[in-house]
Design an enzyme around this catalytic site. Structure first.
Site, PDB file in Angstrom:
ATOM      1  N   HIS A 467       0.810  -1.220   0.000  1.00  0.00           N
ATOM      2  CA  HIS A 467       0.000   0.000   0.000  1.00  0.00           C
ATOM      3  C   HIS A 467       0.845   1.272   0.000  1.00  0.00           C
ATOM      4  O   HIS A 467       2.024   1.271   0.315  1.00  0.00           O
ATOM      5  CB  HIS A 467      -1.041  -0.014   1.129  1.00  0.00           C
ATOM      6  CG  HIS A 467      -0.522   0.022   2.525  1.00  0.00           C
ATOM      7  ND1 HIS A 467      -1.352   0.105   3.610  1.00  0.00           N
ATOM      8  CD2 HIS A 467       0.733  -0.003   3.009  1.00  0.00           C
ATOM      9  CE1 HIS A 467      -0.643   0.116   4.712  1.00  0.00           C
ATOM     10  NE2 HIS A 467       0.615   0.057   4.381  1.00  0.00           N
ATOM     11  N   GLU A 468       0.190   2.356  -0.421  1.00  0.00           N
ATOM     12  CA  GLU A 468       0.819   3.663  -0.664  1.00  0.00           C
ATOM     13  C   GLU A 468       1.915   3.567  -1.724  1.00  0.00           C
ATOM     14  O   GLU A 468       2.947   4.240  -1.634  1.00  0.00           O
ATOM     15  CB  GLU A 468       1.373   4.267   0.640  1.00  0.00           C
ATOM     16  CG  GLU A 468       0.384   4.358   1.775  1.00  0.00           C
ATOM     17  CD  GLU A 468      -0.895   5.095   1.383  1.00  0.00           C
ATOM     18  OE1 GLU A 468      -0.884   5.866   0.413  1.00  0.00           O
ATOM     19  OE2 GLU A 468      -1.916   4.879   2.062  1.00  0.00           O
ATOM     20  N   GLY A 469       1.687   2.765  -2.727  1.00  0.00           N
ATOM     21  CA  GLY A 469       2.642   2.616  -3.820  1.00  0.00           C
ATOM     22  C   GLY A 469       3.428   1.334  -3.669  1.00  0.00           C
ATOM     23  O   GLY A 469       4.249   1.207  -2.768  1.00  0.00           O
TER      24      GLY A 469
END
Length: 620
Positions: A467-469
């Site tokens: 998550h978050e990239g």
């Protein structure tokens, strides 16, 4: 948490000179005493309200009863304690009710919560949501939405991903249309009606707060009335769960934002993760015609943030902050596993020493920490976890320098942070996960059971590479953009900063060999960067972006450990304090066992090896 606190004190005060920030105007009302008071408070709340319930929130997952999300009482108690301590507004301006703490101190304080129970968490998205609005929102949006979030009354989310698009934001299909002819006259901002679906929304629905402020990416029509394809058509909207008036009071009407379901995850089970439907009609909102969506004003009401078609520009303010937070979460899970396995190794008797004495079955068993391989696994965890903590706090200090330093210091800090952010997020996510795996190994078969916490730490940490990239996105960003931006200025600045540490270390006999080793690694990374782009072909250059990022990250972490070692030896040359001996042991481990690994990673980068890229699909 005493070991964590002593490590934080060393890194924040001895290494990063955090107390010196009080000389800056923004932090002039603070002192070492006020910083320590914040750390004390957060350590206490984490110990009392978070740590005892880490297993509870793992086993009592969020449930949806058809109307609302059900969470255990401990989650309510933890969030209330966090908000009442003022931590949602810890670094914000005094005019917004904040303490104006340095981000360095705020990040250190929040580390206690991530270590105690990461899925109960530090309310990262709410704070980041408010931060975005304070930068890009209108004065009224700040007062109504951001202030309520910072005071703990409302929560915030980030709604980017969609089921069919994932990380490919150019393919999102959520759309927003002006809400009638007077859509620009609403005091809360230009009012639109949104329709679409968002997936993987952390804390997307719950009853912890009286309202939830969703920041939603959606596409709006261009001048010709048609949706603009790709990321250029994306705008950002405030979409509250419950509608409010211009005074920030709830109107009593529910916005058309519906919980479609909960995602049941491997880890982070204490955090509600949702699929949200915007404008499906479950909660129809009466309006002035709904901009032609239908006769009943169908569509969730949203208020434009910033300028039209600049949604990603606004959202990246929140995403970059979130990426640093994810790096810290991964780090603290790695350290939580380290502390647990260290305690286990010190107390678990098993086996006897290697050698003739070990063959004598009448002799008592030794504690497993006396076995060399267990020491190896403990030292690896310490090197990964404490090294990652140093990196995260270093980046937090760069945030402070970027905000409050002189123009020259600020410009330098911002450029360094641009280059380091992919590493700050990705390196702890990968190698502190490996630390958690080693913690399970030290526990043996017990580590694979729920009788001990280390299996949960591993499950919780596995999310952080996604998550978050994702890992691959961070790698492509690093090699494809960050090291090349401004004609390589960021990479050159990082190299110069690392070389300054190398020059200092060359003057210290115990560290000179490590300094030369780091200098060679830095040179190898630079050469590999040039070789990757020698043909100017992105497919060839980025074919091995992840190995490049691994080598780059290991070089950065070796720098962290060398710089820390300089401070350790300056304060305790004889290493008489066990903590200092441990830090030097971790530094030696990293240079002896870890930094040599970059050769294999960089080889495929230099050769632009296409083994993976060129294998046809039917060969798999």
């Amino acid at each position: 948490m005493s070991q964590l606190r002593s490590t934080l004190d060393f890194l924040v005060y001895d290494w990063l000179q955090g107390e010196g920030l009080t000389a800056r105007t923004r932090y002039a009302d603070h002192s070492r005493e006020t910083f320590d008071a914040v750390l004390d408070t957060c350590e206490r709340i984490a110990r009392e309200k978070y740590a005892p319930f880490n297993r509870t929130v793992d086993t009592e997952e969020p449930r949806f009863d058809g109307e609302k999300v059900i969470l255990p009482q401990c989650t309510y108690d933890a969030r209330r304690a966090y908000a009442e301590a003022g931590m949602l507004a810890a670094g914000k301006d005094a005019e917004w009710g904040g303490m104006q703490l340095p981000y360095l101190v705020e990040a250190a304080a929040n580390s206690f919560f991530a270590c105690a129970s990461v899925s109960m968490g530090s309310n990262l998205l709410t704070s980041a949501n408010a931060n975005l609005l304070l930068v890009h929102g209108t004065p009224l949006q700040k007062q109504v939405f951001a202030v309520n979030e910072l005071e703990g009354n409302w929560a915030g989310t980030m709604a980017l991903s969609e089921p069919q698009a994932g990380s490919s934001l150019s393919d999102i299909s959520t759309r927003a249309l002006p809400d009638g002819d007077g859509f620009e006259s609403d005091p809360l901002g230009a009012r639109y009606r949104l329709k679409g679906n968002k997936m993987w929304i952390s804390a997307g629905d719950h009853e912890l707060t009286e309202n939830i402020v969703h920041l939603v990416l959606a596409k709006i029509p261009g001048p010709d009335g048609k949706l603009i394809p790709g990321v250029k058509g994306i705008s950002l909207f405030i979409v509250p769960k419950k509608l409010v008036d211009a005074q920030g009071q709830l109107t009593g009407e529910r916005n058309d934002v519906a919980l479609a379901g909960l995602n049941h995850k491997l880890g982070w089970r204490g955090t509600t993760n949702t699929l949200l439907n915007f404008g499906e009609g479950k909660y129809p909102v009466r309006g002035d015609g709904g901009g032609g969506l239908d006769g009943q004003g169908a569509g969730a009401i949203g208020y434009l943030v910033g300028q039209p078609h600049e949604g990603l520009k606004c959202m990246f303010h929140m995403m970059n902050e979130a990426r640093i937070g994810i790096g810290m979460a991964a780090t603290m899970l790695g350290l939580a596993g380290y502390y647990a396995s260290l305690d286990y190794a010190r107390n678990r008797p098993q086996g006897r020493p290697v050698g003739e004495a070990g063959k004598d079955a009448t002799r008592p068993q030794v504690r497993i920490i006396e076995h060399t391989d267990v020491k190896r696994m403990l030292l690896a965890q310490k090197a990964y976890g404490e090294g990652a903590l140093a990196l995260n706090l270093y980046c937090a200090r760069l945030v402070d320098d970027g905000r409050t330093g002189t123009p020259e210091v600020a410009a330098r800090a911002k450029l360094l942070l641009e280059v380091l952010t992919p590493i700050c997020k990705s390196w702890p996510s990968e190698f502190c996960l490996e630390a958690n795996s080693l913690a399970i190994q030290i526990h043996g078969g017990y580590g694979y059971t729920r009788d001990f916490p280390v299996e949960q730490y591993w499950r919780d940490n596995r999310l952080n590479m996604i998550h978050e990239g994702t890992h691959g996105i961070q790698a492509a960003d690093l090699l494809g953009r960050k090291v090349r931006m401004q004609d390589g200025a960021g990479l050159q600045l990082l190299a110069a900063t690392i070389n300054a540490t190398i020059e200092r270390a060359l003057q210290v006999p115990q560290l000179a060999g490590y300094a030369n080793q780091l200098a060679q690694a830095l040179q190898d990374v630079g050469a590999a960067t040039k070789a990757a782009w020698a043909t100017a072909n992105p497919q060839e250059a980025l074919a091995n972006a992840v190995p490049y990022m691994q080598a780059f990250g290991h070089t950065v972490l070796a720098w962290m450990w060398l710089d820390v070692a300089l401070v350790v030896l300056a304060r305790d040359a004889a290493l008489s304090a066990p903590a200092h001996a441990g830090q030097m042991g971790a530094a030696r481990y990293f240079f002896h066992y870890e930094l040599p690994r970059i050769g294999a990673w960089l080889q495929v980068v230099r050769q632009r090896d296409m083994t993976c890229a060129e294998l046809p699909e039917d060969a798999f």
